[in-house]
Design an enzyme around this catalytic site. Structure first.
Site, PDB file in Angstrom:
ATOM      1  N   TYR A 157      10.686  54.982   9.886  1.00 18.03           N
ATOM      2  CA  TYR A 157      10.129  55.607  11.086  1.00 18.03           C
ATOM      3  C   TYR A 157      10.216  57.120  10.943  1.00 18.03           C
ATOM      4  O   TYR A 157      11.249  57.654  10.530  1.00 18.03           O
ATOM      5  CB  TYR A 157      10.916  55.163  12.320  1.00 18.03           C
ATOM      6  CG  TYR A 157      10.428  55.770  13.619  1.00 18.03           C
ATOM      7  CD1 TYR A 157       9.165  55.455  14.131  1.00 18.03           C
ATOM      8  CD2 TYR A 157      11.236  56.649  14.346  1.00 18.03           C
ATOM      9  CE1 TYR A 157       8.725  56.011  15.327  1.00 18.03           C
ATOM     10  CE2 TYR A 157      10.791  57.201  15.552  1.00 18.03           C
ATOM     11  CZ  TYR A 157       9.535  56.874  16.029  1.00 18.03           C
ATOM     12  OH  TYR A 157       9.099  57.422  17.217  1.00 18.03           O
ATOM     13  N   ASP A 266      13.229  62.702   5.163  1.00 18.68           N
ATOM     14  CA  ASP A 266      13.372  62.698   6.617  1.00 18.68           C
ATOM     15  C   ASP A 266      14.837  62.403   6.921  1.00 18.68           C
ATOM     16  O   ASP A 266      15.267  61.254   6.905  1.00 18.68           O
ATOM     17  CB  ASP A 266      12.443  61.655   7.240  1.00 18.68           C
ATOM     18  CG  ASP A 266      12.541  61.651   8.760  1.00 18.68           C
ATOM     19  OD1 ASP A 266      13.446  62.332   9.298  1.00 18.68           O
ATOM     20  OD2 ASP A 266      11.728  60.957   9.402  1.00 18.68           O
ATOM     21  N   LYS A 294      18.014  65.039  15.972  1.00 16.92           N
ATOM     22  CA  LYS A 294      19.228  64.379  16.466  1.00 16.92           C
ATOM     23  C   LYS A 294      20.457  65.295  16.383  1.00 16.92           C
ATOM     24  O   LYS A 294      20.613  66.168  17.217  1.00 16.92           O
ATOM     25  CB  LYS A 294      19.393  63.037  15.755  1.00 16.92           C
ATOM     26  CG  LYS A 294      18.147  62.168  16.084  1.00 16.92           C
ATOM     27  CD  LYS A 294      18.170  60.733  15.730  1.00 16.92           C
ATOM     28  CE  LYS A 294      16.951  60.057  16.360  1.00 16.92           C
ATOM     29  NZ  LYS A 294      16.049  59.386  15.457  1.00 16.92           N
TER      30      LYS A 294
HETATM   31  C1  LIG Z   1      14.449  59.555  15.553  1.00 15.07           C
HETATM   32  C2  LIG Z   1      13.707  59.794  14.306  1.00 15.07           C
HETATM   33  C3  LIG Z   1      12.533  60.563  14.268  1.00 15.07           C
HETATM   34  C4  LIG Z   1      11.879  61.067  15.516  1.00 15.07           C
HETATM   35  O1  LIG Z   1      12.683  61.956  16.206  1.00 15.07           O
HETATM   36  P1  LIG Z   1      12.395  62.205  17.793  1.00 15.07           P
HETATM   37  O2  LIG Z   1      13.331  63.299  18.135  1.00 15.07           O
HETATM   38  O3  LIG Z   1      12.685  60.900  18.453  1.00 15.07           O
HETATM   39  O4  LIG Z   1      10.974  62.592  17.910  1.00 15.07           O
HETATM   40  C5  LIG Z   1      11.975  60.847  13.051  1.00 15.07           C
HETATM   41  N1  LIG Z   1      12.519  60.383  11.911  1.00 15.07           N
HETATM   42  C6  LIG Z   1      13.629  59.632  11.896  1.00 15.07           C
HETATM   43  C7  LIG Z   1      14.203  59.174  10.600  1.00 15.07           C
HETATM   44  C8  LIG Z   1      14.248  59.295  13.099  1.00 15.07           C
HETATM   45  O5  LIG Z   1      15.317  58.506  13.093  1.00 15.07           O
END
Ligand SMILES: *Cc1c(COP(=O)(O)O)cnc(C)c1O
Length: 450
Positions: A157, A266, A294
């Protein structure tokens, strides 16, 4: 935290729990009653608990229930909730105004600190969410390489931007179908999908289009399909410098270099969580671009993307790739993020402690559940898949018995343990989780399988 308090204390005075009443009201005015889908408890068939407050490793709902929190706001809460120093930093920042739309000193400090902690991120830009971070990183990669296609992995994701809401089509890996209504197929035709931990699936895509792929974007540890580790990749601390060909991430580093594509890690979840410098430090692999979110915001909405100077010099106003944000580098968010990162940096023992606590949970599940489940754990991330035989990719994760997970989830919730309401999310452990609370959680896990 909460020594001697009864975690599972219930105040069953109201006829209808307040959470249920609020959820009914919410459903009238908010889609599905929530502002982000997984919060709706849809996959466990329950009503979400509405939260009043959280402190340390405890979270409190509006009905007076107290839980040990293993969601940690889906990752930001590595110090637990409401760390006194972070709260103080935020309060002080608030006194000086909430937003200026002009540069501030803390943004500079934060960019310096990020570069220091994550050396591959020489230059970085702040945004307001992980979604924005990855969306912008992909744009820069395309601008820098002058290529259009990207490769992502099934089950990874990267936020909800159009081009990344894609998994593989059923027919061929190269057919990219949007995961969401409202995303035109045209917007995702440049998103190619490979299988996590499947080198051949990546090779094939590069062979089909050797000069067309701008970047491979990957969660170095996949933590949005449960938790799936990169195969064959050893922690750098355990790598024999003499030998070892490395694992899946090493392969991605090599193939992107060979084809002139960029490697985007990511690290929205793994950044500052697996090690001070994230998964890239943990495994000793240097990506071209890194995305953060995060933890970097310390509980406030913030993300970041960055990488090699020559790549980031493409970003406006230094270069031709446009990206902007009214609230980017917001002074309250930088206060929370900076203080959180400082606390993490002052405490060299924190990652070892996090790992030990999480290993204890994982070992307990393995011991009592045996081959009824597959337990994946790394650092302070863990997932109990309700399927035997190990999980190494998305199709393996999908074999999980989600009904059995739902039963486990409600058993734990009833006994004061707050887990993610979905099989395909990680368990997050924070520095605020006390030894007693880990022990208590292990006891409830033992009862469940006992
Ligand atoms: C949570 C997440 C996102 C998206 O971040 P948001 O702050 O919810 O937009 C993107 N990449 C990874 C790996 C994530 O866990």
């Amino acid at each position: 935290m909460g020594e001697g308090r009864d975690v599972s204390r219930r105040e069953e005075t109201a006829a209808v729990p307040v959470s249920e009443a609020l959820f009914s009201r919410a459903k009238k005015y908010i889609p599905g009653g929530v502002n982000s889908p997984v919060r709706a408890y849809g996959s466990v068939g329950l009503t979400p608990r509405f939260i009043r407050s959280a402190r340390g490793d405890r979270i409190f709902d509006v009905d007076g229930n107290e839980y040990i929190d293993y969601v940690c706001s889906w990752g930001p809460g590595i110090l637990g909730s409401a760390h006194p120093r972070v709260i103080q930093a935020v309060q002080q920042a608030c006194e000086n105004g909430l937003t200026f739309g002009a540069p501030t000193e803390r943004e500079v400090e934060l960019a310096e600190l990020i570069a220091d902690r994550i050396p591959s991120v020489e230059v970085s830009r702040l945004v307001s969410s992980g979604t924005e971070a990855v969306m912008s990183a992909v744009r820069v990669a395309r601008g820098f390489t002058k290529r259009d296609k990207i490769i992502k992995f099934r089950g990874c994701y990267h936020g909800h931007s159009d081009g990344l809401l894609v998994r593989a089509g059923s027919a061929a890996l190269t057919t990219s179908v949007p995961d969401s209504a409202g995303v035109p197929a045209d917007y995702t035709k440049n998103t190619l999908v490979a299988d996590y931990n499947d080198e051949a699936s990546v090779e094939k895509l590069f062979q089909n289009d050797p000069d067309g792929i701008a970047a491979v974007v990957v969660e170095p540890v996949a933590a949005n399909m449960g938790v799936v580790l990169p195969e064959g990749e050893e922690p750098r601390s355990q790598t024999d410098p003499a030998g070892g060909r490395g694992g899946f991430l090493t392969f991605l580093r090599e193939i992107t270099e060979n084809y002139g594509a960029l490697l985007i890690f990511d690290e929205v979840i793994t950044g500052f969580r697996l090690a001070p410098g994230g998964a890239q430090e943990y495994f000793g692999i240097r990506p071209d671009i890194t995305t953060l979110g995060k933890i970097v915001g310390g509980g406030m909405p913030m993300g970041a993307y960055g990488g090699r100077r020559e790549i980031m010099e493409m970003v406006s106003p230094a270069g031709p790739v446009y990206q902007a944000g009214t609230l980017s580098g917001n002074p309250i968010a930088t206060a929370a993020g900076l203080e959180t990162l400082k606390i993490l940096g002052e405490d060299p023992g924190i990652y070892r402690r996090l790992e030990e606590k999480t290993e204890k949970l994982a070992d307990t599940v393995r011991r009592v559940a045996g081959d009824r489940v597959s337990v994946n754990q790394i650092g302070s991330l863990m997932c109990v898949f309700f399927t035997p035989g190990g999980v190494t990719d998305y199709s393996g994760a999908l074999r999980s018995d989600t009904g059995a997970y739902a039963e486990y989830f409600s058993y734990m919730l009833e006994r004061g343990v707050y887990l993610a309401p979905s099989q395909f999310e990680a368990v997050f452990v924070s520095d605020a989780h006390s030894g007693e609370d880990i022990q208590r959680t292990c006891g409830i896990i033992e009862e469940f399988w006992g």
